[in-house]
Design an enzyme around this catalytic site. Structure first.
Site: not given
Length: 262
Positions: A75, A200
């Site tokens: 991530c 993101c």
């Protein structure tokens, strides 16, 4: 059990941060409890949960769990937030080398602790699927350029791609991008969250690479990215085959801290 935590967000991508240097966090294999902690109605609420623990040869190790409670792939915004967290804990100062699920990462942090530049993995391969690009920037991504992105039903359209016959077994993050000339606008449906997120990090990295390939760009490339939660920058070198010296830069902001009984 009482759990102490800090909450961070990076361009609206929000995370629960746990300091596990004393190895007291016993929920690493407890999918249900992590899912509840991330639940926005019955828990703290977050796109994911990260655990910081010590690792020989590195400043720290990052463990990442998606909002569904399952351990996730890399991530990018989470990586930037855990760097800010490590700085707040006094583990690091201006730079760091830490370990994540996709390998070692280098990062720098600004004097005020709010801006983090995170080095991402090199990418050697981009596949095409019709008009879309598919690549892995630490997490798997599907990138499609569209028009009128602001009005697009990202949840429905993203979910249909994420769960189609090609991707439903392992999942994929679906990124829609609109080119505004001086910046890209990106919206993402994230697997593991199973919804659109405000940002993101691995996704905007994938978009930047895909658009460079689509346009035939090479050399030192710098992209400004607008996402629903704010702005990010992605910089890299591309020789026509490999993307390297890849950096994801943006805010990593402390929101609040607290404790919760489980």
């Amino acid at each position: 059990m009482k759990l102490n935590f800090l909450k961070y967000e990076g361009a609206g991508n929000d995370f629960i941060l746990i300091d596990n240097r004393n190895k007291s966090f016993s929920l690493i294999n407890d999918t249900a409890s992590i899912k509840k902690l991330c639940d926005r109605h019955f828990g703290i609420g977050a796109d994911g949960l990260m655990v910081l623990q010590m690792k020989n040869g590195f400043d720290f190790e990052m463990l990442y769990f998606n909002a569904d409670g399952k351990e996730g792939s890399m991530c990018g915004n989470g990586g930037r937030c855990i760097v800010a967290f490590a700085n707040k804990l006094g583990l690091i100062k201006k730079e760091t080398n830490f370990l994540a699920v996709d390998g070692p990462h280098y990062a720098t942090i600004s004097e005020n602790g709010n801006l983090v530049s995170l080095q991402m993995i090199d990418v050697h391969e981009i596949q095409t699927e019709g008009d879309a690009f598919v690549l892995n920037t630490g997490s798997p991504h599907y990138v499609l350029e569209v028009e009128n992105l602001a009005s697009k039903d990202v949840y429905t359209d993203g979910k249909s791609i994420r769960y189609n016959e090609t991707y439903k077994a392992k999942g994929v993050n679906v990124n829609f991008v609109e080119d505004f000339g001086n910046h890209y606008f990106v919206r993402t449906y994230e697997r593991g969250v199973e919804n659109e997120t405000f940002a993101c990090g691995t996704g905007v990295t994938a978009v930047s690479m895909a658009m460079a390939k689509k346009k035939g760009l090479t050399g030192s490339i710098k992209n400004s990215i607008r996402v629903p939660g704010g702005n990010l920058n992605v910089n890299f070198n591309y020789d026509g085959n490999t993307f390297n010296n890849v950096f994801l830069e943006g805010p990593a902001t402390f929101v609040f801290e607290g404790s919760i009984s489980l």
